[in-house]
Design a protein around this motif. Structure first.
Motif, short mmCIF file in Angstrom:
data_model
loop_
_atom_site.label_atom_id
_atom_site.label_comp_id
_atom_site.label_asym_id
_atom_site.label_seq_id
_atom_site.Cartn_x
_atom_site.Cartn_y
_atom_site.Cartn_z
N ALA A 11 49.44 57.22 39.60
CA ALA A 11 49.61 56.67 40.99
C ALA A 11 49.10 55.59 41.41
CB ALA A 11 49.22 57.97 42.13
N ALA A 12 47.92 55.18 41.76
CA ALA A 12 47.40 53.86 41.81
C ALA A 12 47.90 52.66 40.69
CB ALA A 12 46.12 53.74 41.54
N HIS A 13 48.63 52.53 39.85
CA HIS A 13 49.13 51.44 38.95
C HIS A 13 50.34 51.18 39.14
CE1 HIS A 13 44.84 51.39 36.93
NE2 HIS A 13 44.82 50.25 36.86
N ILE A 25 57.47 57.00 35.55
CA ILE A 25 56.48 55.48 36.60
C ILE A 25 57.02 54.78 36.29
CG2 ILE A 25 55.05 57.30 38.41
CD1 ILE A 25 53.20 56.66 36.30
N LEU A 26 56.57 53.19 36.72
CA LEU A 26 56.58 52.04 36.39
C LEU A 26 55.03 51.26 36.65
CD1 LEU A 26 58.10 49.70 34.26
CD2 LEU A 26 58.71 48.40 36.07
N ALA A 27 54.18 51.23 35.23
CA ALA A 27 52.90 51.18 36.18
C ALA A 27 52.61 49.85 35.65
CB ALA A 27 51.89 52.12 35.54
N LYS A 28 51.83 49.22 36.08
CA LYS A 28 50.77 47.97 36.29
C LYS A 28 49.72 48.18 34.81
CE LYS A 28 51.63 45.54 40.39
NZ LYS A 28 51.00 44.60 41.36
N THR A 29 49.92 47.33 33.62
CA THR A 29 48.23 47.41 32.82
C THR A 29 47.55 46.79 33.24
OG1 THR A 29 49.65 46.04 31.17
CG2 THR A 29 50.44 48.19 30.95
N VAL A 119 44.95 51.04 30.37
CA VAL A 119 44.92 50.58 29.26
C VAL A 119 46.57 50.59 28.34
CG1 VAL A 119 43.58 49.93 27.09
CG2 VAL A 119 42.59 50.45 29.34
N VAL A 120 47.02 49.86 27.39
CA VAL A 120 48.29 50.67 26.53
C VAL A 120 47.66 50.06 25.62
CG1 VAL A 120 49.77 51.66 28.58
CG2 VAL A 120 49.40 48.82 26.86
N LYS A 152 53.47 45.44 32.67
CA LYS A 152 54.16 46.93 33.17
C LYS A 152 55.21 47.66 32.10
CE LYS A 152 55.08 45.18 37.76
NZ LYS A 152 56.59 45.19 38.59
N LEU A 153 54.84 49.16 31.65
CA LEU A 153 55.37 49.96 31.12
C LEU A 153 55.63 50.81 32.31
CD1 LEU A 153 53.79 50.10 27.99
CD2 LEU A 153 55.64 49.42 28.13
#
Length: 419
Positions: A11-13, A25-29, A119-120, A152-153
C-alpha cells in the motif's frame, strides 16, 4: 480494513491508504535485481521496448553468480552482455568475479535492502529479503526489464498465512529444518500466491541466517513472499550493514489471515527433504540407510558464515567418507575471507573437502558439482527437482548444514549425533 505486513508495504509503495487481497496495484520498486542468466533476457527486452536508460542507476543491481567465473563460452557471453549494459548505463551496483557473491546473500550483506523496501528480482528466491522485514519477490525477465526502465510494476495483493513461532530451536537444529518442516506440513502449493508471515516470541531466538533461509524457501511452498516481523535483531543487522533508514511495518492486530499455524521450535527435529520435492520432508530418524556420492554445503539458502561454522564444527577432526565428494561454497567473498581467517577453510580442506569461490554452480546443475547418472547428493540448497543438479536419474536430498556435514563423514545420510 486491517492489513498484514506485506499489505502495508505494498500500500505504501502504491501510494494508497489500504489494499485488499486480490487488488491490482502499480507500486514503486526500491531495488531491481538480475543475475547472469536472467539479466541478458531482460536487457534484450529493455532494448526491444526502446528504453534508453534505467530509472535509477543506484537501484538496479546485477550479480554474476550462476555461471561465474564463466564455465563456457555461452556463460562468458551472458556475463559480457551484463558487463556492457552496466558499463553503458553506469549501474552503481554491478558485482562481477572478485567482488560478487551469491546474489541473495550479497544484497543484505551490502546493505542494499532494508526493512520496508519493495524488491523485485528475476530469480525466484528473491523472496529471501523478507527476513529483513521487506517485501521481496521473484519476477520474470520481461518484468525486470520494465522495472529497470520505470521503477514500477503491477502486483496482485496476496492474501496471507500467519506462522506463530514459539520456543527455541535445539542445538544443531536450524532455520533449514524449520522451513523443510513447514513445507512438509503445508505442501509445495500450500502457500500458493500467498504471503507467509512469521511472528511470535520464537522469532527472537532465530538468527538472521535462520530467517534468511526460511524466507528464501517460501517460494518452495508456492509463496509470493515470506516476511518476518521486524525486531531488534533485524534493526541491529540493518544498521550494521546499511546507512539507510529502515521502515518498520507491523501487522494490524485484526489483520486477516487465511490460516494461522502455531509452531513450537523446540519440537523441530533435523529434517531431510527426499527427492523430488522440497515437501517430501522426513525427520532424521525416518530416513533409513541412504548411501550418498556427494555433499554440497553452500548456496543462497545455507552459504552464510554461521552455516559454514556449523558444518566445520562437525567436520573438524574427521575425514570425509571414502567415495564421497564434499563441496563447500561460501556465499560471498566476505564470508569466504572470514572463514579463511577463522580457520574454517583449513578444517574443510584437511577433512578432504573442496572449497569453491562463491557461486550458485551446483545448485542448478550448472557446474562445480554436476551429478552423473544414478548419483545421490545431500545438499543444503533449496530445490531437489528431477535433474536439478545433473542427470535425470540422480537424486538430491535437501538438508541442513549440520546433517550435510555429518552425512559427508558417514557416507550416508546421518545425524550430527552419530559423529
Amino acid at each position: 480494513m486491517e492489513m498484514t505486513m506485506t499489505q502495508k508495504i505494498l500500500a505504501a509503495h502504491a501510494g494508497l491508504d489500504q489494499v485488499v487481497p486480490g487488488q491490482l496495484i502499480l507500486a514503486k520498486t526500491d531495488r531491481v535485481l538480475g543475475n547472469d542468466i536472467t539479466s541478458p533476457v531482460a536487457i534484450r527486452e529493455f532494448n526491444k521496448l526502446g528504453f534508453s536508460d534505467v530509472f535509477d542507476k543506484d537501484k538496479v543491481t546485477m550479480v554474476m553468480d550462476h555461471f561465474a567465473p564463466n564455465k563456457d563460452i555461452k556463460a562468458a557471453i551472458q556475463c559480457q552482455t551484463c558487463r556492457n549494459f552496466c558499463r553503458e548505463k553506469e549501474i552503481t551496483h554491478f558485482y562481477d568475479v572478485g567482488a560478487m557473491g551469491i546474489e541473495h546473500a550479497l544484497l543484505p550483506e551490502k546493505g542494499l535492502v532494508v526493512s520496508g523496501d519493495l524488491v523485485v528480482g528475476a530469480d525466484s528466491h528473491t523472496c529471501t529479503y523478507g527476513a529483513l522485514g521487506a517485501f521481496s519477490t521473484g519476477v520474470g525477465s520481461t518484468d525486470m526489464a520494465c522495472a529497470m526502465a520505470v521503477g514500477k510494476l503491477w502486483f496482485k495483493v496476496p492474501s496471507a498465512l500467519r506462522f506463530v513461532l514459539k520456543g527455541k530451536l535445539k542445538p544443531h537444529v536450524s532455520g533449514k529444518d524449520v522451513i523443510l518442516h513447514i513445507i512438509g506440513m503445508i505442501g509445495v502449493d500450500g502457500a500458493l500466491y500467498k504471503s507467509m508471515e512469521f511472528t511470535g516470541e520464537g522469532v527472537a531466538s532465530l538468527s538472521m541466517a535462520d530467517r534468511l533461509t526460511i524466507c528464501n524457501m517460501a517460494i518452495e511452498a508456492g509463496g509470493k513472499n515470506g516476511i518476518f516481523e521486524v525486531d531488534q535483531t533485524t534493526l541491529d543487522y540493518v544498521r550494521q550493514h546499511s546507512g539507510r533508514q529502515p521502515r518498520v511495518y507491523k501487522a494490524d492486530p485484526d489483520a486477516s489471515y487465511e490460516k494461522t499455524y502455531e509452531i513450537d521450535l523446540s519440537t523441530i527435529r533435523p529434517t531431510v527433504a527426499f527427492p523430488h520435492l522440497p515437501g517430501n520432508a522426513r525427520t532424521i530418524d525416518q530416513v533409513g540407510d541412504v548411501k550418498i556420492d556427494q555433499v554440497v554445503i553452500g548456496s543462497c539458502t545455507n552459504g552464510f558464515y554461521e552455516n559454514l561454522e556449523e558444518a566445520a564444527s562437525i567436520i573438524r577432526g574427521h575425514k570425509i567418507a571414502k567415495g564421497v565428494r564434499c563441496i563447500v561454497i561460501p556465499a560471498t567473498q566476505a564470508i569466504y575471507l572470514k572463514a579463511m581467517e577463522n580457520g574454517l577453510l583449513r578444517d574443510f580442506v584437511e577433512a578432504g573437502c573442496v572449497v569453491s569461490t562463491p557461486t550458485c554452480g551446483p545448485c542448478l546443475g550448472g557446474y562445480m558439482g554436476v551429478l552423473a547418472p544414478g548419483e545421490v547428493c545431500v545438499s543444503t540448497t533449496n530445490r531437489n527437482f528431477i535433474g536439478r543438479m545433473g542427470d535425470k536419474s540422480s537424486k538430491v536430498y535437501l538438508a541442513s548444514p549440520a546433517v550435510a556435514a555429518a552425512s559427508a563423514i558417514k557416507g550416508r545420510i546421518a545425524s550430527f549425533e552419530e559423529v
